[in-house]
Design a protein around this motif. Structure first.
Motif, short mmCIF file in Angstrom:
data_model
loop_
_atom_site.label_atom_id
_atom_site.label_comp_id
_atom_site.label_asym_id
_atom_site.label_seq_id
_atom_site.Cartn_x
_atom_site.Cartn_y
_atom_site.Cartn_z
N ARG A 187 0.82 -1.21 0.00
CA ARG A 187 0.00 0.00 0.00
C ARG A 187 0.85 1.26 0.00
N HIS A 188 2.16 1.07 0.33
CA HIS A 188 3.08 2.21 0.28
C HIS A 188 3.14 2.78 -1.12
N GLY A 189 3.01 1.87 -2.14
CA GLY A 189 2.92 2.31 -3.53
C GLY A 189 4.24 2.56 -4.20
N GLY A 190 5.13 3.30 -3.59
CA GLY A 190 6.43 3.58 -4.20
C GLY A 190 7.47 2.56 -3.78
N GLY A 191 8.73 2.90 -3.93
CA GLY A 191 9.80 1.99 -3.54
C GLY A 191 9.93 1.95 -2.02
N ALA A 192 10.05 0.75 -1.48
CA ALA A 192 10.25 0.58 -0.04
C ALA A 192 11.11 -0.65 0.18
N VAL A 193 11.91 -0.60 1.22
CA VAL A 193 12.78 -1.72 1.55
C VAL A 193 12.67 -1.99 3.04
N ARG A 194 12.52 -3.26 3.39
CA ARG A 194 12.52 -3.65 4.79
C ARG A 194 13.54 -4.76 4.98
N VAL A 195 14.46 -4.57 5.92
CA VAL A 195 15.51 -5.55 6.21
C VAL A 195 15.26 -6.12 7.60
N HIS A 196 15.13 -7.43 7.67
CA HIS A 196 14.95 -8.10 8.96
C HIS A 196 15.83 -9.34 8.97
N GLY A 197 16.97 -9.23 9.64
CA GLY A 197 17.92 -10.34 9.63
C GLY A 197 18.39 -10.62 8.22
N GLY A 198 18.18 -11.86 7.77
CA GLY A 198 18.60 -12.24 6.42
C GLY A 198 17.51 -12.10 5.38
N ALA A 238 16.62 -4.82 -8.64
CA ALA A 238 16.76 -4.87 -7.18
C ALA A 238 17.95 -5.73 -6.78
N ALA A 239 18.17 -6.84 -7.48
CA ALA A 239 19.33 -7.70 -7.17
C ALA A 239 20.63 -6.95 -7.39
N LEU A 254 19.66 1.43 1.17
CA LEU A 254 19.17 0.51 0.15
C LEU A 254 17.96 1.10 -0.57
N GLU A 255 17.03 1.64 0.21
CA GLU A 255 15.81 2.18 -0.39
C GLU A 255 16.13 3.35 -1.31
N ALA A 256 17.06 4.21 -0.87
CA ALA A 256 17.41 5.37 -1.69
C ALA A 256 18.03 4.93 -3.01
N ASP A 257 18.93 3.94 -2.94
CA ASP A 257 19.55 3.47 -4.18
C ASP A 257 18.55 2.77 -5.08
N LEU A 258 17.60 2.03 -4.48
CA LEU A 258 16.58 1.38 -5.29
C LEU A 258 15.74 2.41 -6.05
N ARG A 259 15.35 3.48 -5.36
CA ARG A 259 14.58 4.53 -6.03
C ARG A 259 15.37 5.15 -7.18
N LEU A 260 16.67 5.37 -6.95
CA LEU A 260 17.50 5.96 -8.00
C LEU A 260 17.61 5.03 -9.21
N VAL A 261 17.73 3.72 -8.94
CA VAL A 261 17.82 2.76 -10.04
C VAL A 261 16.53 2.75 -10.85
N LEU A 262 15.39 2.71 -10.15
CA LEU A 262 14.11 2.68 -10.85
C LEU A 262 13.88 3.95 -11.67
N ALA A 263 14.47 5.06 -11.20
CA ALA A 263 14.33 6.32 -11.94
C ALA A 263 15.39 6.48 -13.02
N GLY A 264 16.28 5.49 -13.13
CA GLY A 264 17.33 5.57 -14.15
C GLY A 264 18.43 6.56 -13.82
N ARG A 265 18.61 6.86 -12.53
CA ARG A 265 19.59 7.87 -12.14
C ARG A 265 20.79 7.27 -11.39
N LEU A 266 20.89 5.94 -11.36
CA LEU A 266 22.02 5.29 -10.70
C LEU A 266 22.53 4.18 -11.60
N ASP A 267 23.82 4.25 -11.94
CA ASP A 267 24.40 3.26 -12.84
C ASP A 267 24.96 2.09 -12.02
N ILE A 268 24.06 1.15 -11.70
CA ILE A 268 24.49 -0.01 -10.93
C ILE A 268 25.51 -0.83 -11.70
#
Length: 769
Positions: free
Chosen positions: A581-592, A608-609, A650-664
């Motif tokens: 329901r967040h709708g945009g990019g979101a990342v949750r890290v819990h252990g592994g 994302a990978a 992680l979330e910030a970089d994911l948003r940048l990748v989806l927007a085409g603004r980060l050259d992974i």
């Protein structure tokens, strides 16, 4: 150069004789010729020298001797070995001049030299304090000069060694344990240290030192033969590398095998494993003798353990009047009793059983099969007993097919043992799960035989099924039990491979496993065997992640075998739905676990990978689900090292990748350039499209050498082919990745066009090169 034991041994002997002659000439010159030094008449003239003092006799050799220790002292000088020399003297004032005249020509020749100058008292004092020194001096060999000095120092050092045997042998054992801890066990290493590994050259030399203390017998003919083979392999390694190396690395093994006249590296490593285990076995037996000296004798009474079997003096022996000649089951009964009591079999008892036991009838009587199961059911205590039977040649007589896996190396970093040792380790581990299955006997026997097909060409699960049928009939199992045994051996990899390489939410996956297994009885045997096999293979082969996947698969298959309908397609968990329901990019890290939520779009998984790889997270598995226009991807990850990264980053970089603004891709390329390339050539990648593994997607299996961003590269190749990844199972075994992807075309359908399937295979292979 190609050689054999005789030619290499002769070469070592000849080289030692040549070195002896050279050293003798140097020593003679040093003792008898004037010492040239500058005087008023210029360098090298007699008139510039004062009258020399200290020559005790007319030959100049009195009171000084040149002694070889180490490999030269033992007559085992390999092509790249250094010289280890001691200049003994009785107080001669000119000993320093003699030493210079011997040492400097050796250094000038480029030969490595370890040297010392000692009186007898000094040598004895150093030997009392330094283990390396005493081990050299008790095997010292006279080269030149006053032989009486050499004799005197050897007698003094040996007398001290024997007088202090309790303390010194404990010190020797500690040193051996430290070597083994640092260098591992020679028989089971991919790249063993021929000298320092357990079962290597140093262990034989330690046994020789124990014999010199008059505590145990000297190594017997089998150990001496193994020792000569180790020397020959080290000799060949020196020839191949043109230096004094002790570690037999992978890239040298084929060449070293050729130098010994062996077919290939596998033949070399099999012989090396046998030699190492022979030495280790004798080493353990020697130290049992030493322990009796250090701790005092065991109680002398006789305690019954089984029919015809008793404990005596801390060992398992035959009862008085019992002979193996008329009792073919006795050997297994003794072995089972020893394992269950946690005691060693007495060497004389093992020898008598090996020499006198008649063959077991075929099929085996029930008593023999019960004894085998009791032996295996003893768990870890079964391993040394099994090794005793193997060293005595008993196993191949009981189970002739054992010969094909005996000492067979597994040249794979995932495996820590040879095939035969892995089998008994697996059976020992399976003993912990006998109460979890309805047929503990079949669990133990199938664990012992699950990889027996590796002794034959082809798929070892397929060939193993045939061999297991033969062995099952041989040991007297009823036909129905033979069928179960054969099925378990045939499918022993089914659960771990399916759990880690197939989508468990796909009904086809579960139904195919249920069909292959056939019954809950076989399923529970396979589940227990998977754990025991994985733990016995090595840390890369079994972990909590794989255990949880296998447990999930077993639960689902058990439900189907019980007649329950297949589980419905998974729905989003409440937590996933909230993230969606967040709708945009979101990342949750819990252990592994890393959950990624983003607007659904082709290529989301591999983008994302790429972000995860850039943050040094290794992906173990990936699965996706959707809610409307939002995708939820669950990754199981482990950090390459250290702690997981910050979720906000992680979330910030994911948003940048989806927007085409980060050259992974560029970031991953920099990481790849910084990595050291593999030390040895690796096998080319392999891409397979697996038919009939799913009715809703095409399953693509990729095997390749692991590297950062591998999942990114594969996923990008799928994207270039117009495919989307619905789910992924990612597994890393040592340095090898086995990744499986469920892909569909843009319309969400599996691939049926052969030209398109071939194009996918080519694109993925190109991305891996």
């Amino acid at each position: 150069m190609r050689g054999d034991a005789r030619s290499f041994a002769a070469a070592r002997k000849e080289r030692a004789a040549d070195i002896d002659r050279w050293l003798t000439d140097l020593f003679r010159t040093a003792c008898t010729q004037p010492y040239a030094r500058e005087g008023r008449n210029g360098p090298g003239t007699r008139s510039g020298l004062p009258e020399e003092r200290g020559s005790a006799d007319r030959n100049g050799f009195g009171g000084v001797a040149l002694v070889a220790v180490g490999s030269l002292g033992r007559g085992e000088l390999a092509p790249g070995s250094d010289l280890d020399l001691v200049l003994l003297h009785n107080g001669r004032e000119d000993v320093g001049r003699i030493a210079d005249r011997v040492w400097y020509p050796i250094w000038d020749s480029g030969v490595g030299l370890d040297h010392s100058v000692r009186t007898i008292d000094e040598a004895a004092k150093v030997a009392r304090e330094d283990l390396k020194a005493v081990l050299g001096l008790i095997q010292a060999r006279h080269v030149a000069g006053d032989a009486e000095l050499t004799r005197a120092v050897r007698e003094t050092v040996l007398a001290d060694w024997r007088a202090e045997s309790r303390r010194r042998l404990a010190e020797l054992r500690d040193a051996a344990d430290q070597r083994a801890g640092a260098s591992g066990e020679l028989a089971f290493l991919l790249e063993p240290d021929l000298r320092d590994s357990r079962g290597g050259l140093r262990d034989v030399q330690a046994m020789q030192a124990v014999a010199a203390a008059w505590v145990a017998s000297a190594p017997g003919p089998r150990v001496r033969e193994a020792y000569e083979l180790l020397l020959d392999i080290r000799h060949g390694l020196h020839l191949v590398t043109a230096r004094g190396a002790d570690r037999l690395v992978l890239q040298e093994q084929d060449a070293v095998a050729g130098s010994l006249g062996l077919l290939d590296a596998e033949a070399l490593m099999r012989r090396l494993a046998e030699a190492g285990r022979t030495v280790s076995h004798a080493f353990d037996s020697t130290w049992r003798t030493v322990d009796r000296l250090l701790t005092g004798p065991a109680p002398r009474g006789r305690r019954p353990l089984a029919d015809g079997v008793v404990e005596h003096g801390g060992e398992v022996v035959l009862a008085r009047g019992v002979s193996p000649r008329n009792d073919p089951v006795l050997v297994l009964r003794v072995a089972a009793a020893a394992a269950e009591a946690g005691l060693p079999m007495a060497p004389a008892t093992v020898s008598a059983l090996a020499a006198q036991s008649p063959p077991l009838p075929v099929p085996w009587p029930e008593e023999a099969r019960d004894a085998l199961v009791s032996l295996l059911g003893a768990g870890r205590a079964a391993v040394p007993v099994w090794e005793e039977l193997d060293q005595a040649g008993v196993l191949v007589r009981l189970i002739p097919d054992w010969e094909r896996v005996r000492h067979r190396p597994q040249r794979n970093p995932v495996h820590r043992y040879t095939v035969d040792r892995h089998l008994i380790e697996t059976a020992a581990g399976a003993a912990a799960y006998t109460r979890d299955v309805s047929r503990p006997d079949l669990l133990l026997i199938s664990a012992l035989l699950h990889d027996v097909g590796k002794g034959w060409p082809g798929d070892h699960s397929v060939t193993g099924e045939v061999v297991a049928r033969d062995i099952g009939a041989r040991i007297g199992l009823p036909p129905a039990d033979v069928d179960i045994l054969a099925r378990v051996v045939r499918h022993h990899l089914l659960l771990p491979e399916t759990a880690t390489r197939r989508d468990l939410d796909d009904p086809v996956t579960i139904s195919r496993v249920a069909e292959a297994v056939g019954s809950r009885e076989v399923l529970e045997l396979l589940a227990a065997l998977a754990v025991a096999d994985g733990n016995a293979t090595g840390p890369a082969a079994w972990n909590s992640w794989k255990a949880s996947l296998v447990s999930d698969l077993v639960r689902r298959v058990k439900s189907v075998l019980s007649g329950a309908p297949p589980a419905p397609a998974p729905v989003l968990s409440p937590e996933q739905a909230a993230l969606a329901r967040h709708g945009g990019g979101a990342v949750r890290v819990h252990g592994g676990a890393v959950t990624v939520v983003a607007p659904d779009r082709p290529g989301l998984l591999w983008h994302a990978a790429g972000v995860l790889a850039a943050h040094r997270l290794v992906v173990r598995s990936a699965a996706s689900a959707s809610a409307g226009s939002t995708a939820v991807i669950e990754f199981a990850v482990v950090p390459e090292y250290g702690s997981p990264p910050d979720p906000a980053t992680l979330e910030a970089d994911l948003r940048l990748v989806l927007a085409g603004r980060l050259d992974i891709e560029q970031r991953l390329a920099r990481r790849a350039r910084a990595l050291r390339p593999p030390r040895v050539p690796v096998a080319p990648p392999k891409v397979s499209l697996v038919d009939d593994a799913s009715s809703t997607a095409t399953v693509v299996e990729v095997r390749a050498h692991d590297r950062p961003g591998l999942l990114w590269r594969i996923g990008r190749a799928f994207g270039e082919c117009g495919l989307d990844v619905r789910a992924a199972r990612v597994e890393t075994l040592g340095a090898e990745a086995v990744d499986v992807f469920y892909v569909v075309d843009r319309a969400g359908r599996p691939l049926v066009d052969e030209e398109q399937r071939g194009e996918v295979r080519r694109h993925v292979l190109a991305a891996l090169r």
